[in-house]
Design a protein around this motif. Structure first.
Motif, PDB file in Angstrom:
ATOM      1  N   LEU A  26       6.725  -1.411  -7.105  1.00 61.99           N
ATOM      2  CA  LEU A  26       7.270  -0.776  -6.036  1.00 61.99           C
ATOM      3  C   LEU A  26       6.400   0.188  -5.348  1.00 61.99           C
ATOM      4  CD1 LEU A  26      11.085  -0.242  -7.091  1.00 61.99           C
ATOM      5  CD2 LEU A  26       9.996  -2.157  -5.591  1.00 61.99           C
ATOM      6  N   PHE A  27       5.357   0.383  -6.040  1.00 61.41           N
ATOM      7  CA  PHE A  27       4.244   1.447  -5.507  1.00 61.41           C
ATOM      8  C   PHE A  27       2.909   0.997  -6.122  1.00 61.41           C
ATOM      9  CE2 PHE A  27       6.249   3.792  -9.011  1.00 61.41           C
ATOM     10  CZ  PHE A  27       5.380   4.279  -9.600  1.00 61.41           C
ATOM     11  N   ARG A  28       1.790   1.222  -5.621  1.00 62.30           N
ATOM     12  CA  ARG A  28       0.550   1.170  -5.837  1.00 62.30           C
ATOM     13  C   ARG A  28      -0.157   2.334  -6.385  1.00 62.30           C
ATOM     14  NH1 ARG A  28      -4.469  -2.024  -2.511  1.00 62.30           N
ATOM     15  NH2 ARG A  28      -5.832  -1.803  -4.042  1.00 62.30           N
ATOM     16  N   ARG A  29       0.080   3.538  -5.807  1.00 59.72           N
ATOM     17  CA  ARG A  29      -0.575   4.693  -6.203  1.00 59.72           C
ATOM     18  C   ARG A  29       0.327   5.794  -6.335  1.00 59.72           C
ATOM     19  NH1 ARG A  29      -4.044   2.880  -1.615  1.00 59.72           N
ATOM     20  NH2 ARG A  29      -5.601   1.666  -2.492  1.00 59.72           N
ATOM     21  N   ALA A  30       0.116   7.041  -6.891  1.00 61.46           N
ATOM     22  CA  ALA A  30       0.848   8.029  -7.235  1.00 61.46           C
ATOM     23  C   ALA A  30       0.135   9.429  -7.086  1.00 61.46           C
ATOM     24  CB  ALA A  30       1.609   7.754  -8.644  1.00 61.46           C
ATOM     25  N   VAL A  31       0.899  10.386  -6.553  1.00 65.53           N
ATOM     26  CA  VAL A  31       0.669  11.773  -6.437  1.00 65.53           C
ATOM     27  C   VAL A  31       1.518  12.512  -7.175  1.00 65.53           C
ATOM     28  CG1 VAL A  31       0.031  13.572  -4.967  1.00 65.53           C
ATOM     29  CG2 VAL A  31      -0.627  11.172  -3.981  1.00 65.53           C
ATOM     30  N   ALA A  32       1.057  13.412  -7.910  1.00 65.81           N
ATOM     31  CA  ALA A  32       2.048  14.229  -8.867  1.00 65.81           C
ATOM     32  C   ALA A  32       1.273  15.670  -8.865  1.00 65.81           C
ATOM     33  CB  ALA A  32       2.098  13.674 -10.097  1.00 65.81           C
ATOM     34  N   HIS A  33       1.853  16.487  -7.991  1.00 66.02           N
ATOM     35  CA  HIS A  33       1.425  17.979  -8.152  1.00 66.02           C
ATOM     36  C   HIS A  33       2.536  18.673  -8.884  1.00 66.02           C
ATOM     37  CE1 HIS A  33      -0.824  18.427  -4.074  1.00 66.02           C
ATOM     38  NE2 HIS A  33      -1.144  17.290  -4.552  1.00 66.02           N
ATOM     39  N   THR A  34       2.042  19.330 -10.085  1.00 66.46           N
ATOM     40  CA  THR A  34       2.751  20.143 -11.002  1.00 66.46           C
ATOM     41  C   THR A  34       3.774  19.360 -11.594  1.00 66.46           C
ATOM     42  OG1 THR A  34       2.353  22.104  -9.469  1.00 66.46           O
ATOM     43  CG2 THR A  34       4.052  22.285 -11.026  1.00 66.46           C
ATOM     44  N   VAL A  35       3.535  18.646 -12.677  1.00 60.86           N
ATOM     45  CA  VAL A  35       4.423  17.876 -13.186  1.00 60.86           C
ATOM     46  C   VAL A  35       5.048  18.724 -14.378  1.00 60.86           C
ATOM     47  CG1 VAL A  35       4.604  15.817 -14.965  1.00 60.86           C
ATOM     48  CG2 VAL A  35       2.820  16.015 -13.287  1.00 60.86           C
ATOM     49  N   PRO A  36       6.620  18.747 -14.295  1.00 62.80           N
ATOM     50  CA  PRO A  36       7.225  19.715 -15.190  1.00 62.80           C
ATOM     51  C   PRO A  36       7.478  19.211 -16.617  1.00 62.80           C
ATOM     52  CG  PRO A  36       8.432  18.655 -13.872  1.00 62.80           C
ATOM     53  CD  PRO A  36       7.412  18.552 -13.171  1.00 62.80           C
ATOM     54  N   GLY A  37       7.612  19.948 -17.385  1.00 64.98           N
ATOM     55  CA  GLY A  37       7.538  19.168 -18.696  1.00 64.98           C
ATOM     56  C   GLY A  37       9.097  19.328 -19.615  1.00 64.98           C
ATOM     57  N   THR A  38       9.891  19.271 -18.394  1.00 60.95           N
ATOM     58  CA  THR A  38      11.486  19.298 -18.674  1.00 60.95           C
ATOM     59  C   THR A  38      12.118  18.117 -18.983  1.00 60.95           C
ATOM     60  OG1 THR A  38      11.575  19.662 -16.202  1.00 60.95           O
ATOM     61  CG2 THR A  38      11.516  21.746 -17.885  1.00 60.95           C
ATOM     62  N   HIS A  39      12.447  17.661 -20.021  1.00 60.07           N
ATOM     63  CA  HIS A  39      13.277  16.597 -20.389  1.00 60.07           C
ATOM     64  C   HIS A  39      14.054  16.944 -21.751  1.00 60.07           C
ATOM     65  CE1 HIS A  39       9.742  14.505 -18.630  1.00 60.07           C
ATOM     66  NE2 HIS A  39      10.431  13.837 -18.196  1.00 60.07           N
ATOM     67  N   CYS A  40      14.987  16.405 -21.915  1.00 57.97           N
ATOM     68  CA  CYS A  40      15.993  16.575 -23.063  1.00 57.97           C
ATOM     69  C   CYS A  40      16.521  15.530 -23.774  1.00 57.97           C
ATOM     70  CB  CYS A  40      17.064  17.542 -22.811  1.00 57.97           C
ATOM     71  SG  CYS A  40      18.545  16.726 -21.710  1.00 57.97           S
ATOM     72  N   THR A  41      16.893  15.523 -24.908  1.00 60.81           N
ATOM     73  CA  THR A  41      17.452  14.493 -25.715  1.00 60.81           C
ATOM     74  C   THR A  41      18.839  14.258 -25.415  1.00 60.81           C
ATOM     75  OG1 THR A  41      18.133  15.965 -27.561  1.00 60.81           O
ATOM     76  CG2 THR A  41      15.951  15.368 -27.693  1.00 60.81           C
ATOM     77  N   PRO A  42      19.346  12.974 -25.677  1.00 60.22           N
ATOM     78  CA  PRO A  42      20.868  12.753 -25.356  1.00 60.22           C
ATOM     79  C   PRO A  42      21.432  13.861 -26.131  1.00 60.22           C
ATOM     80  CG  PRO A  42      19.608  10.768 -26.044  1.00 60.22           C
ATOM     81  CD  PRO A  42      18.640  11.857 -26.198  1.00 60.22           C
ATOM     82  N   ALA A  43      21.491  14.201 -27.402  1.00 56.72           N
ATOM     83  CA  ALA A  43      21.925  15.079 -28.202  1.00 56.72           C
ATOM     84  C   ALA A  43      22.343  16.566 -27.409  1.00 56.72           C
ATOM     85  CB  ALA A  43      21.409  15.605 -29.462  1.00 56.72           C
ATOM     86  N   LEU A  44      21.293  17.014 -27.026  1.00 57.70           N
ATOM     87  CA  LEU A  44      21.297  18.209 -26.217  1.00 57.70           C
ATOM     88  C   LEU A  44      21.967  18.099 -24.822  1.00 57.70           C
ATOM     89  CD1 LEU A  44      20.486  21.184 -25.496  1.00 57.70           C
ATOM     90  CD2 LEU A  44      18.198  20.414 -25.061  1.00 57.70           C
ATOM     91  N   GLN A  63       0.799  -1.243  -0.132  1.00 57.72           N
ATOM     92  CA  GLN A  63       0.122  -0.018   0.190  1.00 57.72           C
ATOM     93  C   GLN A  63       0.868   1.289   0.098  1.00 57.72           C
ATOM     94  OE1 GLN A  63      -3.185  -0.007  -0.761  1.00 57.72           O
ATOM     95  NE2 GLN A  63      -4.340  -0.102   1.115  1.00 57.72           N
ATOM     96  N   VAL A  64       1.713   1.310  -0.922  1.00 62.99           N
ATOM     97  CA  VAL A  64       2.774   2.558  -1.059  1.00 62.99           C
ATOM     98  C   VAL A  64       2.145   3.358  -2.085  1.00 62.99           C
ATOM     99  CG1 VAL A  64       5.376   3.206  -1.650  1.00 62.99           C
ATOM    100  CG2 VAL A  64       4.542   0.942  -0.283  1.00 62.99           C
ATOM    101  N   THR A  65       2.272   4.779  -1.762  1.00 62.52           N
ATOM    102  CA  THR A  65       1.800   5.836  -2.579  1.00 62.52           C
ATOM    103  C   THR A  65       2.968   6.723  -2.707  1.00 62.52           C
ATOM    104  OG1 THR A  65      -0.519   5.983  -1.874  1.00 62.52           O
ATOM    105  CG2 THR A  65       0.521   7.786  -2.901  1.00 62.52           C
ATOM    106  N   VAL A  66       3.733   6.823  -3.906  1.00 58.89           N
ATOM    107  CA  VAL A  66       4.696   7.735  -4.323  1.00 58.89           C
ATOM    108  C   VAL A  66       4.190   8.928  -4.716  1.00 58.89           C
ATOM    109  CG1 VAL A  66       4.896   6.982  -6.738  1.00 58.89           C
ATOM    110  CG2 VAL A  66       6.767   7.821  -5.391  1.00 58.89           C
ATOM    111  N   ALA A  67       4.710  10.190  -4.154  1.00 59.19           N
ATOM    112  CA  ALA A  67       4.258  11.490  -4.119  1.00 59.19           C
ATOM    113  C   ALA A  67       5.359  12.456  -4.486  1.00 59.19           C
ATOM    114  CB  ALA A  67       3.468  11.809  -2.755  1.00 59.19           C
ATOM    115  N   GLY A  68       5.165  13.605  -5.304  1.00 62.78           N
ATOM    116  CA  GLY A  68       6.109  14.649  -5.261  1.00 62.78           C
ATOM    117  C   GLY A  68       5.407  15.718  -5.811  1.00 62.78           C
ATOM    118  N   GLN A  69       6.285  16.783  -5.976  1.00 68.50           N
ATOM    119  CA  GLN A  69       5.727  18.048  -6.470  1.00 68.50           C
ATOM    120  C   GLN A  69       6.820  18.745  -7.216  1.00 68.50           C
ATOM    121  OE1 GLN A  69       6.977  21.431  -5.293  1.00 68.50           O
ATOM    122  NE2 GLN A  69       5.789  22.578  -6.352  1.00 68.50           N
ATOM    123  N   SER A  70       6.491  19.439  -8.046  1.00 68.27           N
ATOM    124  CA  SER A  70       7.517  19.862  -9.140  1.00 68.27           C
ATOM    125  C   SER A  70       8.510  18.935  -9.654  1.00 68.27           C
ATOM    126  CB  SER A  70       8.365  21.187  -8.801  1.00 68.27           C
ATOM    127  OG  SER A  70       8.854  22.017  -9.602  1.00 68.27           O
TER     128      SER A  70
END
Length: 520
Positions: free
Chosen positions: A226-244, A201-208
């Motif tokens: 490893l977890f059953r539920r998730a809490v995500a406050h303000t998910v950022p759209g920041t990922h980059c490609t390997p080239a960058l 009964q693990v919930t993983v949670a995070g913000q930003s």
């Protein structure tokens, strides 16, 4: 003196301490936001708190930039009453001591449990934010007292950030910070029953950045189960490609006069390397022509879609759906415009550049101007940056999870901060002290008032109760989100459940995928 709590983990014995529940020693806090005098809790009637427990070996020496390694067992009883040392920090507002510690035991976690002798209590594992370059689990904003007093076993973790955790290096695994988080979740799976928690009964949670971590974990095979539920406050759209990412590493190495490899950078002191990340961040505008959105975001060390640790952006690579509680604030970007002194002062040129970089091509810039007639340059810039960086990624995660067979619940925080006459609005990070109930923390008092207004206390109680209900049952207390009705809980002085309120952003971004940052 009552006997302090001792728990046997798989690695050895740890001794914590008893601390008051909400309503005991802290009964005066709700009105005045400060500690009230009172007696120490007796054994078994307070919260058992354990801090600074090692979940992986220090990632230094031969383990620098390596995947985390399980800790070695120890003899005797280890004291677990102080937070572990802060991971090397970067950026304009790092967390931690004025003088960095030479203690490198960075990979630690903390457990706060209402009853270490119980069985089957729901567990919440908190992953802090900080732009993937700063942050620490010991921040008073993350005081677990109210949540644990409501029946949750609360775990908070430190993980590698900045160059230690996210710079792409030849000879090292990518996204080491995510691997640290998985190692911490494995520790929870092995040990949390010994603290009264239920490993099923693990919930993983995070913000930003913590919410970005949660979103990434949803895509990773190594995190499955490893977890059953998730809490995500303000998910950022920041990922980059390997080239960058490779060019960022090269730029960092040039600042240090060394090669862009794990072997070479391992010779650089961790805090000097963190300082170089700060220097590179300050110089990002110089790389705008080549690094585009990354340069404008202000953060150089973001997760890399490497195809192995992170198989893809969460909105396209999400696996099986889960029970997900996701949301964002109404005025996400306002925090950054006010703190930078630019709120209301952005120029037309700056707004045009933000629209060009962040609005969906090719019609997004015109769509924003049409949808927001009469908007000032600052209003346009805040709208597109709020959407591209936080609001749309949070919405898309809820949509992707529902499409993958999961159940998503969505919220928007609309209650404005009291600070500076309300200029911050319902800004980025305002939801954190509300969810934890840490209204007496220094940052919460600064933004939400001291004492907080009755509506702040009410919204905090609603959001905190939603977390507890969700971690316990998978239902926060309002209807699930679906693509047709789009029911969303708006948290305000008078909370309500309505159709998703940011329809302008939803229409502008419809049909446009969220893509990783790349070279221009």
């Amino acid at each position: 003196m009552p006997e302090q709590p001792v728990v046997r983990t798989t690695e050895g014995l740890v001794r914590g301490r008893w601390e008051p529940r909400r309503g005991q020693e802290r009964s005066g806090q709700a009105q005045h936001g400060r500690e009230a005098p009172g007696r120490e809790p007796q054994e078994g009637e307070g919260l058992a708190v354990f801090r600074g427990i090692r979940y992986a070996r220090p990632p230094v020496g031969d383990l620098r930039f390596a995947a985390p390694v399980e800790p070695e067992p120890w003899e005797g009883v280890r004291e677990a009453t102080a937070f572990g040392p802060v991971v090397p920090q970067s950026g304009p507002m790092p967390t931690g001591p004025a003088e960095p510690s030479e203690d490198t035991d960075w990979l630690t976690l903390n457990v706060c449990t209402p009853d270490p002798g119980a069985a089957g209590l729901p567990v919440l594992v908190w992953i802090h934010g900080g732009g993937f370059m700063a942050g620490a689990s010991g921040d008073p904003l993350y005081d677990p007292t109210a949540l644990a007093s409501a029946g949750l076993v609360v775990v908070s973790i430190n993980y590698r950030v900045g160059a230690e955790g996210f710079v792409l290096l030849e000879g090292a695994p990518a996204n080491r910070g995510f691997l640290d988080q998985i190692a911490a979740l494995r520790w929870v799976r092995r040990n949390i029953a010994r603290f009264g928690g239920d490993p099923a009964q693990v919930t993983v949670a995070g913000q930003s950045a913590g919410a970005g971590s949660v979103a990434a974990l949803l895509t990773m095979d190594a995190a499955r189960g490893l977890f059953r539920r998730a809490v995500a406050h303000t998910v950022p759209g920041t990922h980059c490609t390997p080239a960058l990412a490779a060019e960022v590493t090269a730029g960092l190495a040039r600042l240090l006069g060394t090669a862009p490899t794990a072997t070479a950078l391992a010779e650089v002191h961790p805090w000097r390397l963190a300082a170089a990340v700060t220097e590179l961040g300050a110089a990002l505008p110089e790389h705008l022509a080549r690094w585009g959105r990354l340069a404008h975001s202000g953060i150089a060390t973001v997760p890399v879609v490497d195809g192995e640790v992170l198989p893809g952006s969460p909105w396209s690579a999400l696996g099986d759906g889960v029970e997900l509680l996701a949301g964002h604030t109404r005025d996400e970007f306002r925090l950054f415009s006010v703190l930078s002194g630019r709120h209301g002062g952005f120029t037309e040129k700056e707004a045009r550049l933000a629209l060009e970089l962040f609005a969906p091509a090719p019609d997004g810039p015109d769509a924003y101007r049409t949808a927001l007639p009469g908007a000032t340059p600052s209003e346009l810039l805040e709208a597109v940056c709020s959407d591209a960086l936080f609001r749309v990624p949070s919405l898309r995660l809820a949509e992707a999870n529902a499409a993958a067979g999961g159940t998503s619940y969505l919220f928007e925080l609309a209650l404005p901060a009291a600070a500076l006459g309300g200029v911050f609005g319902a800004c980025h990070s305002l939801d954190v002290p509300l969810a934890f109930g840490s209204l007496d923390s220094p940052t919460a008092r600064q933004f939400l008032g001291d004492p907080p207004a009755p509506e702040v206390v009410r919204v905090s109680a609603e959001l905190r109760q939603a977390w507890v209900r969700f971690a316990t049952t998978g239902d926060p207390g309002w209807p699930a989100f679906d693509p047709d009705e789009q029911l969303t809980r708006v948290l305000d002085a008078r909370s309500r459940t309505v159709r998703y309120p940011e329809q302008t952003a939803r229409r502008i971004w419809a049909g446009h995928p969220l893509t990783a940052y790349d070279l221009r």
